[in-house]
Design an enzyme around this catalytic site. Structure first.
Site, mmCIF file in Angstrom:
data_model
loop_
_atom_site.group_PDB
_atom_site.id
_atom_site.type_symbol
_atom_site.label_atom_id
_atom_site.label_comp_id
_atom_site.label_asym_id
_atom_site.label_seq_id
_atom_site.Cartn_x
_atom_site.Cartn_y
_atom_site.Cartn_z
ATOM 1 N NE ARG A 30 -3.578 2.508 2.291
ATOM 2 C CZ ARG A 30 -4.239 3.012 3.306
ATOM 3 N NH1 ARG A 30 -4.205 2.414 4.486
ATOM 4 N NH2 ARG A 30 -4.928 4.116 3.152
ATOM 5 C CG HIS A 31 -0.689 4.862 -1.241
ATOM 6 N ND1 HIS A 31 -0.825 5.771 -0.213
ATOM 7 C CD2 HIS A 31 -1.933 4.461 -1.551
ATOM 8 C CE1 HIS A 31 -2.099 5.920 0.074
ATOM 9 N NE2 HIS A 31 -2.803 5.124 -0.721
ATOM 10 C CD GLU A 43 -8.477 2.630 -2.640
ATOM 11 O OE1 GLU A 43 -8.928 1.588 -3.180
ATOM 12 O OE2 GLU A 43 -7.946 2.625 -1.514
ATOM 13 C CG ASN A 52 -3.509 7.899 3.645
ATOM 14 O OD1 ASN A 52 -2.511 7.791 2.951
ATOM 15 N ND2 ASN A 52 -4.666 7.371 3.288
ATOM 16 N NE ARG A 74 -3.638 7.566 -2.751
ATOM 17 C CZ ARG A 74 -4.653 8.063 -3.450
ATOM 18 N NH1 ARG A 74 -4.543 9.258 -4.030
ATOM 19 N NH2 ARG A 74 -5.783 7.390 -3.569
ATOM 20 C CG HIS A 123 -4.574 2.949 -4.351
ATOM 21 N ND1 HIS A 123 -4.014 4.146 -3.986
ATOM 22 C CD2 HIS A 123 -4.330 2.811 -5.677
ATOM 23 C CE1 HIS A 123 -3.474 4.728 -5.053
ATOM 24 N NE2 HIS A 123 -3.656 3.935 -6.086
#
Length: 187
Positions: free
Chosen positions: A7-8, A82, A14, A57, A139
Site C-alpha cells: 500500500r502506498h 483506488e 490519510n 502517491r 491502494h
C-alpha cells in the site's frame, strides 16, 4: 511467481482520516519514509520489477522502492487505481455517516467492481511478467478486498507502506501474508 502488494505511503489525507479514492493526493514525508522502510522488508527476496497504480502517491512509493532495491520501475496500470468514493472523496468517515448513514452515497464504486479490477490486474501483470517476481504498489481498499476474495475470508484494513504477498501455485493464487503477518499467524 510471487507478488508483493504494497500500500502506498501515507498522505496528508490519510493522516486526517479523509477518503482519497481516485483523488490524486501526494505522499507526505511520513509516506516517503514508509516507502524506504518497505525496501528493508522486501530486501530479503530478489524482486525483478515493480509496477503501480498511476496515482502519484503509488507511483512515488514505487519509485522510492525501485531505487532502494535497484530493480526495474515498470509501468502503471489503470486497473490498480483506488476505489472510486464518489462524492465521499475528501470527507471523513464521520462526515460520510452523518450525510449517508447507510454508506450508500453517489458515485461509490461497488466492492465487486474493485475486486474484479484487482484480480484482472493481477492476471495482466502475471501475463506480462511471467516467471518474474513483482512488487505492486497500489491502494488499501483494492489490496484488502482482492486478497480477501483470493483467500476466501475477510481481511483487516491494509496499513500504509505494509507488505502483503501472494504466490501462484498450480494456476491458483495463494495469499501468504497480509500487512507483513503470515496468514497462519492470523488464524
Amino acid at each position: 511467481m510471487t507478488i508483493a502488494f504494497i500500500r502506498h505511503g501515507q498522505t496528508d489525507w490519510n493522516a486526517a482520516g479523509r477518503m482519497q479514492g481516485r483523488t490524486d493526493i501526494p505522499l507526505n514525508d511520513t509516506g516517503r519514509q514508509q516507502a524506504r522502510d518497505a525496501v528493508d522488508v522486501l530486501r530479503d527476496v530478489e524482486w525483478d520489477v515493480i509496477v503501480s497504480s498511476p496515482l502519484s502517491r503509488a507511483r512515488e512509493t514505487a519509485g522510492i522502492i525501485a531505487t532502494g532495491l535497484e530493480i526495474e520501475l515498470g509501468r502503471s496500470y489503470d486497473l490498480l487505481v483506488e476505489r472510486n468514493y464518489g462524492v465521499g472523496e475528501g470527507l471523513t468517515m464521520e462526515e460520510i455517516l452523518a450525510r449517508w448513514p447507510d454508506r450508500d452515497y453517489p458515485g461509490l464504486e461497488p466492492l465487486d467492481s474493485v475486486v474484479s479490477r484487482g484480480t484482472a490486474a493481477l492476471q495482466q501483470i502475471n501475463d506480462e511478467y511471467q516467471g518474474r517476481d513483482a512488487v505492486i504498489v497500489c491502494h488499501g481498499t483494492l489490496i484488502r478486498y482482492t486478497l480477501a476474495a483470493l483467500h476466501g475470508q475477510p481481511l483487516d484494513r491494509i496499513q500504509n507502506g505494509s507488505v502483503s504477498t501472494v504466490d501462484l501455485v498450480d494456476g491458483q493464487w495463494r495469499v501468504l501474508c497480509v500487512n507483513g503477518t503470515m496468514l497462519d499467524a492470523l488464524v
